[in-house]
Design a protein around this motif. Sequence first.
Motif, mmCIF file in Angstrom:
data_model
loop_
_atom_site.group_PDB
_atom_site.id
_atom_site.type_symbol
_atom_site.label_atom_id
_atom_site.label_comp_id
_atom_site.label_asym_id
_atom_site.label_seq_id
_atom_site.Cartn_x
_atom_site.Cartn_y
_atom_site.Cartn_z
ATOM 1 N N ASN A 82 0.708 -1.158 -0.036
ATOM 2 C CA ASN A 82 -0.011 0.035 -0.123
ATOM 3 C C ASN A 82 1.041 1.266 -0.105
ATOM 4 N N TYR A 83 0.020 2.252 -0.676
ATOM 5 C CA TYR A 83 0.946 3.388 -0.680
ATOM 6 C C TYR A 83 0.087 4.732 -0.614
ATOM 7 N N ASN A 84 0.574 5.925 -0.512
ATOM 8 C CA ASN A 84 -0.246 7.213 -0.738
ATOM 9 C C ASN A 84 0.401 7.829 -1.951
ATOM 10 N N SER A 85 -0.573 8.031 -2.679
ATOM 11 C CA SER A 85 0.149 8.906 -4.094
ATOM 12 C C SER A 85 0.275 10.505 -3.822
ATOM 13 N N GLY A 126 10.839 0.238 3.089
ATOM 14 C CA GLY A 126 9.858 1.115 2.453
ATOM 15 C C GLY A 126 9.093 2.063 3.488
ATOM 16 N N GLY A 127 7.850 2.448 2.829
ATOM 17 C CA GLY A 127 6.894 3.359 3.719
ATOM 18 C C GLY A 127 7.693 4.738 3.846
ATOM 19 N N LYS A 128 8.670 5.164 3.003
ATOM 20 C CA LYS A 128 9.178 6.295 3.499
ATOM 21 C C LYS A 128 8.066 7.491 2.661
ATOM 22 N N GLU A 165 15.698 16.752 -6.350
ATOM 23 C CA GLU A 165 14.264 16.772 -6.857
ATOM 24 C C GLU A 165 13.367 16.189 -5.813
ATOM 25 N N GLU A 166 14.024 15.256 -5.078
ATOM 26 C CA GLU A 166 13.145 14.711 -3.906
ATOM 27 C C GLU A 166 13.790 14.533 -2.389
ATOM 28 N N ALA A 167 13.075 14.700 -1.569
ATOM 29 C CA ALA A 167 13.701 14.402 -0.199
ATOM 30 C C ALA A 167 13.022 13.248 0.690
ATOM 31 N N HIS A 168 13.689 12.048 1.058
ATOM 32 C CA HIS A 168 13.062 10.788 1.506
ATOM 33 C C HIS A 168 13.405 10.908 3.020
ATOM 34 N N ILE A 169 12.227 10.648 3.849
ATOM 35 C CA ILE A 169 12.268 10.342 5.015
ATOM 36 C C ILE A 169 12.010 9.146 5.507
ATOM 37 N N SER A 170 12.640 8.285 6.078
ATOM 38 C CA SER A 170 12.340 6.903 6.580
ATOM 39 C C SER A 170 11.660 7.170 7.889
ATOM 40 N N PRO A 171 10.567 6.404 8.003
ATOM 41 C CA PRO A 171 9.651 6.460 9.363
ATOM 42 C C PRO A 171 10.282 5.745 10.532
ATOM 43 N N SER A 224 5.911 6.105 -0.024
ATOM 44 C CA SER A 224 6.264 4.857 -0.724
ATOM 45 C C SER A 224 5.486 3.566 -0.322
ATOM 46 N N PRO A 225 5.405 2.571 -0.961
ATOM 47 C CA PRO A 225 4.694 1.261 -0.531
ATOM 48 C C PRO A 225 5.710 0.813 0.390
ATOM 49 N N HIS A 226 5.160 -0.095 1.401
ATOM 50 C CA HIS A 226 6.525 -0.710 2.241
ATOM 51 C C HIS A 226 6.236 -2.470 1.953
ATOM 52 N N PHE A 227 7.287 -3.135 2.166
ATOM 53 C CA PHE A 227 7.208 -4.436 1.830
ATOM 54 C C PHE A 227 7.242 -5.618 2.704
#
Length: 190
Positions: free
Chosen positions: A94-97, A118-120, A146-152, A169-172
């Motif tokens: 699952n993810y959020n667009s 995942g799940g960033k 262009e992007e900044a990623h934060i890990s929960p 992003s999706p988590h796995f």
Amino acid sequence: MAKIPIFQDSILYKSVVDEDLNKTIKSVLQNEIQNNPGNILSNQGGYQTKNITNDSICDKLLKESAELILENYNFTKVKISMQNLWINKNYKGNYNSPHIHQLSNFSGVYYVEVSDEGGKLIFYRGDKSNQMLEIQTLIKDKDFEEEAHISPVVNQLIIFPSHLLHMVSPHFEEKPRISVSFNISIERHG
């Protein structure tokens, strides 16, 4: 040589360790799953509650968020209030667009349970000028990303300006990821 950053957006964060809060969130989530169909907005799969009005959840996250905002910005005579709050339960894949949170000043997320893969939380640059010249392929610097990623992280509270385009992003992993999302407004007071 000097460098002056301009047009900077900041992500605020802190740890909020409160087992009673987490238990209440999980209890409210379970009740909502059993009794309500939930919302489908930016979520692609998973379950998103409708707006939650539980005072202990709203008050605690508003208090922690207001402290964080006031520690980092020079506001005087303002009223900080919780506009709305909802709980997310994302399962494997699952993810959020990409989306923004309209009609609020700040938005936030509090992580109750997270996955290791995942799940960033991904933020996108607001303008696309750097893409026109593909300068980000030539210069590796935060000014051109262009992007900044934060890990929960469990018990992490993140606050950001509501206008920032972002997604999850999706988590796995089989274990679901549980988070609380919300919007905050700031008004002149006095």
